[in-house]
Enzyme design. Structure first.
Site, mmCIF file in Angstrom:
data_model
loop_
_atom_site.group_PDB
_atom_site.id
_atom_site.type_symbol
_atom_site.label_atom_id
_atom_site.label_comp_id
_atom_site.label_asym_id
_atom_site.label_seq_id
_atom_site.Cartn_x
_atom_site.Cartn_y
_atom_site.Cartn_z
ATOM 1 N N ASN A 133 -1.238 -9.308 4.726
ATOM 2 C CA ASN A 133 -1.059 -7.872 4.933
ATOM 3 C C ASN A 133 -0.818 -7.181 3.596
ATOM 4 O O ASN A 133 -0.671 -7.838 2.557
ATOM 5 C CB ASN A 133 0.114 -7.620 5.886
ATOM 6 C CG ASN A 133 0.005 -6.287 6.596
ATOM 7 O OD1 ASN A 133 -0.873 -5.479 6.304
ATOM 8 N ND2 ASN A 133 0.904 -6.038 7.526
ATOM 9 N N GLN A 155 0.807 -1.218 0.000
ATOM 10 C CA GLN A 155 0.000 0.000 0.000
ATOM 11 C C GLN A 155 0.837 1.264 0.000
ATOM 12 O O GLN A 155 0.312 2.350 -0.268
ATOM 13 C CB GLN A 155 -0.940 0.002 1.200
ATOM 14 C CG GLN A 155 -0.244 0.166 2.547
ATOM 15 C CD GLN A 155 -1.189 -0.004 3.708
ATOM 16 O OE1 GLN A 155 -1.569 -1.111 4.073
ATOM 17 N NE2 GLN A 155 -1.596 1.108 4.316
ATOM 18 N N CYS A 214 -5.257 0.475 3.604
ATOM 19 C CA CYS A 214 -5.352 -0.950 3.969
ATOM 20 C C CYS A 214 -6.767 -1.482 3.785
ATOM 21 O O CYS A 214 -6.961 -2.643 3.411
ATOM 22 C CB CYS A 214 -4.885 -1.152 5.400
ATOM 23 S SG CYS A 214 -5.756 -0.116 6.613
ATOM 24 N N HIS A 233 -6.362 -1.429 11.475
ATOM 25 C CA HIS A 233 -5.663 -1.824 10.256
ATOM 26 C C HIS A 233 -6.396 -2.969 9.575
ATOM 27 O O HIS A 233 -6.653 -4.009 10.199
ATOM 28 C CB HIS A 233 -4.234 -2.247 10.588
ATOM 29 C CG HIS A 233 -3.425 -2.627 9.381
ATOM 30 N ND1 HIS A 233 -3.167 -1.759 8.343
ATOM 31 C CD2 HIS A 233 -2.819 -3.801 9.039
ATOM 32 C CE1 HIS A 233 -2.433 -2.378 7.421
ATOM 33 N NE2 HIS A 233 -2.218 -3.614 7.819
#
Length: 350
Positions: free
Chosen positions: A317, A148, A154, A293
């Site tokens: 992630n 990102q 996110c 997140h």
């Protein structure tokens, strides 16, 4: 009657006043830096070269001091891990020149909460049996790990991951979907581009819009300064229903992951240990239930650790493959909802 949970948007970008203030504070402290360690000169230069880091002359000393402090903390943690005090290891990564405060401003910040409108609710069912382990990566329904950058997007990466899994389940084709499409086009629903957003509002945009473009046709640029450029002729995904997983229920989340596919989740990723996680099963007393997140639950499993079975979530992630286990973290499962992983879970259906 089910009450909709209070949700926090995930991610906040580097254009925020807070981030600018932190940078100003760092510059103000430039004349007050502690002595740098000459023994780390070669390591510092190698790290800069590896990650293509360049700084103005007046900034480099403070960035190196931040990096050295992070390196010392990582080394201390790993020493403790080798003595059996922790179940996971840390490592220096491409964010090593950021303070904890900067990291959270750039990637994990939250803006005021809002009340989610009631949607379909996925609850634990005694009739639904789940396998001991699930990994949607092995089934081919998870795209490569993305990055990102310094944009608090996110939420968009989490949302595209869940949609990508559903597209694969429906068509057998793995299509990389566009986070930039969500960043540029879902503001009218309440998302804030690089300043944060909600996975459910991303799904709602796709549903209301009648589609989402692919990464190929609408590439990621890690900024939120462009207008919406969605092209219906390049539609690569759609969404018909939006489900929320019962808040705080890891059992319901397990059933959703097993039965549906990759599920959007949010966690508290504000700690130093989370920022520099490298391997092992993550658990920390510093992890709160206040999530900030967006990530993607792609499965769960069990590991033998010192003669005990330890359950974990597999979370994807969006901080590149340089972070964690090639971009993933194994998060402790079934132990008081570690880092709030089940507090804000959701998924779309096509």
């Amino acid at each position: 009657m089910w009450e909709a949970p209070t949700q926090l948007p995930c991610g906040k970008g580097d254009g925020s006043p807070g981030a600018m203030a932190l940078l100003g504070l760092l510059l103000a402290l430039l004349g007050c830096t502690m002595g740098l360690d000459p023994a780390l000169e070669e390591v510092w230069e190698s790290w800069k070269s590896l990650h293509s880091k360049e700084y103005p002359e007046e900034v480099e000393a403070i960035r190196r001091e931040v990096w050295e402090k992070n390196l010392r903390r990582i080394h201390q943690h790993n020493q403790e891990e080798s003595q059996g005090q922790h179940s996971f290891r840390l490592a220096m990564n491409h964010h090593g020149d950021l303070t904890d405060e900067e990291f959270n401003q750039l990637l994990n910040g939250c803006i005021p909460a809002w009340q989610e409108k009631p949607k379909l609710l996925f609850q634990e069912s005694g009739a639904l049996k789940t396998p001991a382990e699930v990994d949607w990566r092995a089934k081919g329904s998870v795209t490569p790990v993305k990055d990102q950058g310094h944009c608090g997007s996110c939420w968009a990466f989490s949302a595209t991951g869940a949609l990508e899994g559903q597209v694969f389940k429906r068509t057998g084709k793995l299509v990389v979907l566009s986070e930039q499409n969500l960043i540029d086009c879902s503001r009218k629903l309440g998302n804030h581009g690089c300043q944060g957003g909600y996975m459910t509002l991303a799904f709602q945009y796709v549903r209301d819009n009648g589609g989402l473009n692919s990464e190929h046709s609408y590439p990621y640029v890690a900024t939120d300064t462009s207008g919406c450029r969605y092209n219906p002729q390049d539609k690569a995904a759609n969404c018909s229903d939006i489900w929320l997983v019962a808040r705080g229920s890891e059992a319901a989340l397990e059933q959703a992951v097993a039965a549906v596919g990759p599920v959007s989740v949010a966690v508290d990723a504000s700690s130093f240990h989370f920022h520099f996680y490298k391997s092992g099963i993550f658990s920390s007393v510093l992890c709160s239930q206040r999530v900030n997140h967006g990530m993607l639950a792609v499965g769960y499993g069990v590991s033998q650790e010192q003669g005990h079975n330890i359950s974990y979530w597999i979370l994807k992630n969006s901080w590149s493959e340089l972070w964690g286990e090639q971009g993933y973290i194994r998060l402790l499962k079934g132990s008081n909802n570690q880092c709030g992983v089940a507090n804000q879970a959701s998924f779309p259906l096509l």
